[in-house]
Write a protein that holds these residues in place. Structure first.
Motif, short mmCIF file in Angstrom:
data_model
loop_
_atom_site.label_atom_id
_atom_site.label_comp_id
_atom_site.label_asym_id
_atom_site.label_seq_id
_atom_site.Cartn_x
_atom_site.Cartn_y
_atom_site.Cartn_z
N TYR A 148 43.46 44.70 37.39
CA TYR A 148 42.06 45.06 37.17
C TYR A 148 41.65 44.95 35.69
N PRO A 150 40.12 44.03 32.46
CA PRO A 150 39.02 43.07 32.34
C PRO A 150 39.30 41.88 31.41
N SER A 156 39.95 40.21 37.84
CA SER A 156 38.67 39.93 37.18
C SER A 156 38.43 38.42 37.11
N TYR A 157 39.51 37.66 36.86
CA TYR A 157 39.35 36.21 36.76
C TYR A 157 38.98 35.59 38.09
N ALA A 160 35.45 36.50 38.75
CA ALA A 160 34.61 35.73 37.81
C ALA A 160 34.51 34.27 38.27
N PRO A 167 34.46 37.52 33.13
CA PRO A 167 35.49 38.48 33.55
C PRO A 167 35.42 39.80 32.81
N THR A 168 35.04 39.78 31.52
CA THR A 168 35.01 41.04 30.76
C THR A 168 33.90 41.97 31.25
N ILE A 170 33.50 42.53 34.44
CA ILE A 170 33.98 43.16 35.68
C ILE A 170 34.99 44.25 35.29
N GLN A 171 34.45 45.45 35.11
CA GLN A 171 35.32 46.55 34.66
C GLN A 171 35.55 47.50 35.83
N MET A 172 36.50 47.12 36.64
CA MET A 172 36.74 47.87 37.89
C MET A 172 37.06 49.34 37.64
N SER A 182 37.74 50.44 43.47
CA SER A 182 39.02 49.89 42.98
C SER A 182 40.18 50.63 43.65
#
Lengths: 315, 443
Positions: A148, A150, A156-157, A160, A167-168, A170-172, A182
């Motif tokens: 997870y 970011p 995240s990738y 994304a 991706p940065t 997407i902060q699960m 999550s």
């Protein structure tokens, strides 16, 4: 002649062991053997329960052994039931239990149904699906925490790549809306195989001749599923729901490893609140009362559920 | 047959004999309990001299920071004999003194002529005294520590960045003197490309589980005007904890978190901060001073690339920093208190303290830190001295744990999760803390 035979048989039959031990009856010997287990059970299960019940009525704090312990009556219970944070934690727990059970049952049953088709290589796929369940929750928690991440996390990738969002962004684990999901995702990933196994046992218990009779009656696949597969497998599904429900009501390790209850208190389930009160704030009496409330809630709900399960089985 | 018997007897006596000798050699071994971190390794090295001098062996029980409080407070609460000496956190002093976990050291200090006047005053108050500001000593200041900042001197000195910064903000890019300046620098670096890599403004404390976000937010709040209680009336917190200035301070901390931290830094404390700085992610890094020797030596970000600065001033010019660090105490349940006191006496010695500093520990002895050569002894020495002069500590009350848990929750809910306002968070904190002191019968 008959008497002589009876005597021979009586002589050949070994005397009960208890009679050989002076003055102890068979029943007494049985108690002698079972008593260590009973004592152990009393020491590690029953005594702590009664001790916790006693503490729940006091202001005892484990880190203040010199303090006078006062009897508070039901004050701890009253405070817990009137505490807004406790109710929020209960809601969060209910949210996790609902979604994890729903997803795990749907996916688990579907997987079991597919595996039950006995396609080529089904044994290999069954084993592969079971792998997450065999891992330690500590390993799974840390593993997913990295996924997870970011900046370097694969999760995240992938998202994304599919969605086009950086991706940065997407902060699960840091995002208030995403953090609960999550945990639901990881728990579902880990425990769906368990539900699948139980459902598979249910599906394999359906006799083949029932389907053959349905075929003769020209019942469609859909009709066979609704009228044969689902009703017969239902007690097994309900059993899986019971096990997962009890487990997820107590969910601790996964939440602790992934979010620690955060961000803020967004993922703070009841067990995390309990741990904080008991071992971080050292409110032993208060947390004992909280534990008793949780125990009664799980015990009560499980009882109602078991009654429903029995009714379904009797149908 | 006879020779076999002799051999067997010989072996048996050798085994028995070696066990006896070994037990005799280790009979006086002391166990010192502390957190597992760089200074602990330095203490292991330092303690070899103690063993040489006294013949008393030293064993160490180091526990990671995440379990440090749980593990050792459990040990003390259960009157365990594992630790003869303990380097306990500053907040533990009140509880440890009132519950009889630590040996009171006044008589010992008098007898051995160890004077608390020889130590940095803030460390004596922070690590040794209970009740605070009274001459009741439960520990010898052992490891001075304070929150300060490191920055990427190499990035700050890039001419193109200096020019751009000056044009944008009107002042020279350098270590910030105020929190406003710190935020401007952090914004300037946030998501900037440096050497082909995306970098971020600052790493700050946001950890929820133990004490992280409280240590970080307090670092700002003190300088904005936060006070724990009315100086004239103990435990009177209304208007002090949630004063308008304190609210502004907490709003600032949230703004700094929102604008200028790396993605996913929602649960960051000492270790995560060091990782962010070492991996070249951030321009500035908030952390306790104990991390500085390790960072200074780091091949990628240390040496000439790193700079240090004291926690900046608030809008009104006030300047404080969060105290860290610990004192060393003798555990009252230990059977080897005499030997443990010998260790304390040895540790208080000036030469030992000087070596402690040279190995990476932070001495609190005036003779060491006020030595004219001290500021130039390490690149961070002056920043450490300046920081120690402005310290404030969290409640050291016996109920520090629930007090800390309350602030952790209120700060994280607002700063990281964005729930409610800063005023809500601090009003809630007053409510929580009032309840805790009422339960303790102090209000």
């Amino acid at each position: 002649m008959l008497n002589r035979t009876a005597e021979t048989v009586a002589r050949a039959t070994p005397e009960p062991l208890a009679r050989k031990v002076r003055g102890i009856s068979d029943k007494g010997l049985a108690w002698l053997f079972i008593s260590p287990t009973i004592l152990l059970l009393l020491a590690i299960n029953i005594f702590p329960l009664f001790w916790a019940i006693y503490l729940s009525f006091t202001n005892y704090r484990a880190n203040r052994p010199n303090e006078v312990v006062k009897n508070l009556g039901f004050a701890n219970y009253q405070r817990i039931l009137g505490d807004r944070d406790v109710w929020i934690a209960m809601q969060t727990t209910a949210h996790f239990v609902f979604w994890t059970i729903l997803l795990q049952t749907l996916i688990g049953f579907t997987l079991a149904w597919l595996i039950d088709r006995k396609f080529r290589g089904h044994a290999f796929w069954t084993t592969l699906i079971l792998v997450p369940m065999m891992l330690s929750p500590a390993v799974v928690g840390n593993f997913w925490r990295f996924l997870y991440e970011p900046q370097i996390g694969l999760f995240s990738y992938v998202i994304a790549f599919v969605s086009g969002i950086p991706p940065t962004s997407i902060q699960m684990l840091s995002n208030v809306s995403l953090a609960p999901w999550s945990i639901i995702i990881v728990d579902t990933w880990m425990w769906t195989p368990y539900v699948m196994l139980i459902c598979l046992a249910g599906l394999r218990s359906i006799p083949e001749y029932i389907y053959e009779a349905a075929e003769v009656d020209r019942a469609s696949n859909w009709r066979q599923f609704w009228s044969i597969t689902l009703p017969i497998a239902l007690p097994f599904i309900m059993l899986a729901v019971l096990f997962r429900g009890i487990e997820n009501f107590k969910m601790f390790d996964m939440v602790n490893l992934l979010t620690g209850g955060g961000p803020g208190s967004t993922t703070e389930v009841a067990s995390i609140t309990l741990k904080r009160q008991a071992f971080e704030s050292w409110r032993t009496g208060y947390s004992s009362a909280f534990a008793i409330i949780l125990f009664v809630a799980v015990f009560g709900l499980a009882n109602i559920y078991v009654k429903a399960l029995n009714k379904v089985k009797q149908r | 047959m006879k020779s076999s018997l002799k051999l067997a007897l010989g072996l048996a006596s050798a085994v028995v004999g070696s066990t006896v000798v070994s037990n005799a050699a280790h009979a006086e071994d002391l166990t010192l309990c502390w957190a597992a971190w760089d200074p602990a390794n330095a203490l292991v090295e330092l303690s070899k001299d103690f063993t040489k001098e006294t013949g008393i062996g030293m064993k160490f029980e180091f526990v990671p920071w995440t379990n440090y409080a749980d593990r050792f407070l459990n040990e003390l609460n259960s009157h365990g004999k594992l630790c003869d000496l303990i380097i306990g956190d500053s907040q533990w002093i009140g509880g440890a003194a009132e519950n009889g976990h630590y040996v009171k050291l006044n008589d010992f200090f008098d007898k051995e002529k160890i004077s608390m006047d020889d130590f940095v005053p803030a460390t004596v108050v922070g690590y040794s005294e209970w009740p605070k500001n009274t001459p009741n000593y439960w520990a010898l200041p052992a490891m001075g520590d304070v929150v300060g900042w490191t920055y990427r001197k190499d990035w700050f000195s890039k001419p193109e960045l200096q020019k751009e910064f000056k044009e944008k903000y009107g002042w020279d890019l350098g270590p910030p003197a105020t929190f406003d300046q710190l935020k401007q620098i952090a914004e300037f670096f946030q998501k900037r490309q440096i050497d082909g890599k995306t970098v971020y403004g600052a790493s700050i404390y946001t950890e929820r589980g133990s004490e992280g976000i409280t240590m970080g937010a307090m670092d700002v709040l003190y300088s904005y005007g936060f006070q724990y209680e009315n100086p004239k009336k103990p435990y009177d917190m209304e208007g002090f904890v949630n004063s308008p200035d304190a609210i502004k301070g907490l709003e600032f901390y949230k703004a700094l978190y929102d604008c200028c931290t790396p993605p996913g830094a929602s649960n960051s404390y000492m270790g995560e901060g060091v990782d962010a700085f070492k991996s070249g992610q951030v321009a500035m890094h908030m952390n306790f001073a104990f991390t500085w020797p390790g960072l200074q030596k780091d091949e990628n970000v240390g040496g000439d690339k790193i700079g240090y600065f004291v926690n900046p001033k608030g809008p009104g010019g006030a300047q404080f920093a969060q105290l860290g660090g610990q004192g060393i105490s003798v555990v009252s349940y230990s059977d080897k208190q005499e030997s443990a006191l010998k260790y304390i006496k040895w540790f208080a010695n000036k030469d030992v303290q000087a070596k402690w500093w040279s190995l990476g520990g932070y001495s609190c002895l005036n003779a060491v830190v006020k030595d004219p050569k001290f500021p130039s002894s390490q690149p961070y020495a002056q920043t450490f001295l300046d920081s120690m002069a402005i310290v404030k500590d969290f409640w050291a009350e016996p109920s520090y744990a629930p007090l800390l848990q309350a602030s952790q929750k209120r700060f994280h809910d607002y700063v990281v999760a964005g729930q409610g306002s800063a005023k809500d968070a601090l009003d809630g904190l007053v409510k929580d803390w009032t309840q805790i002191f009422q339960d303790d019968g102090k209000m």
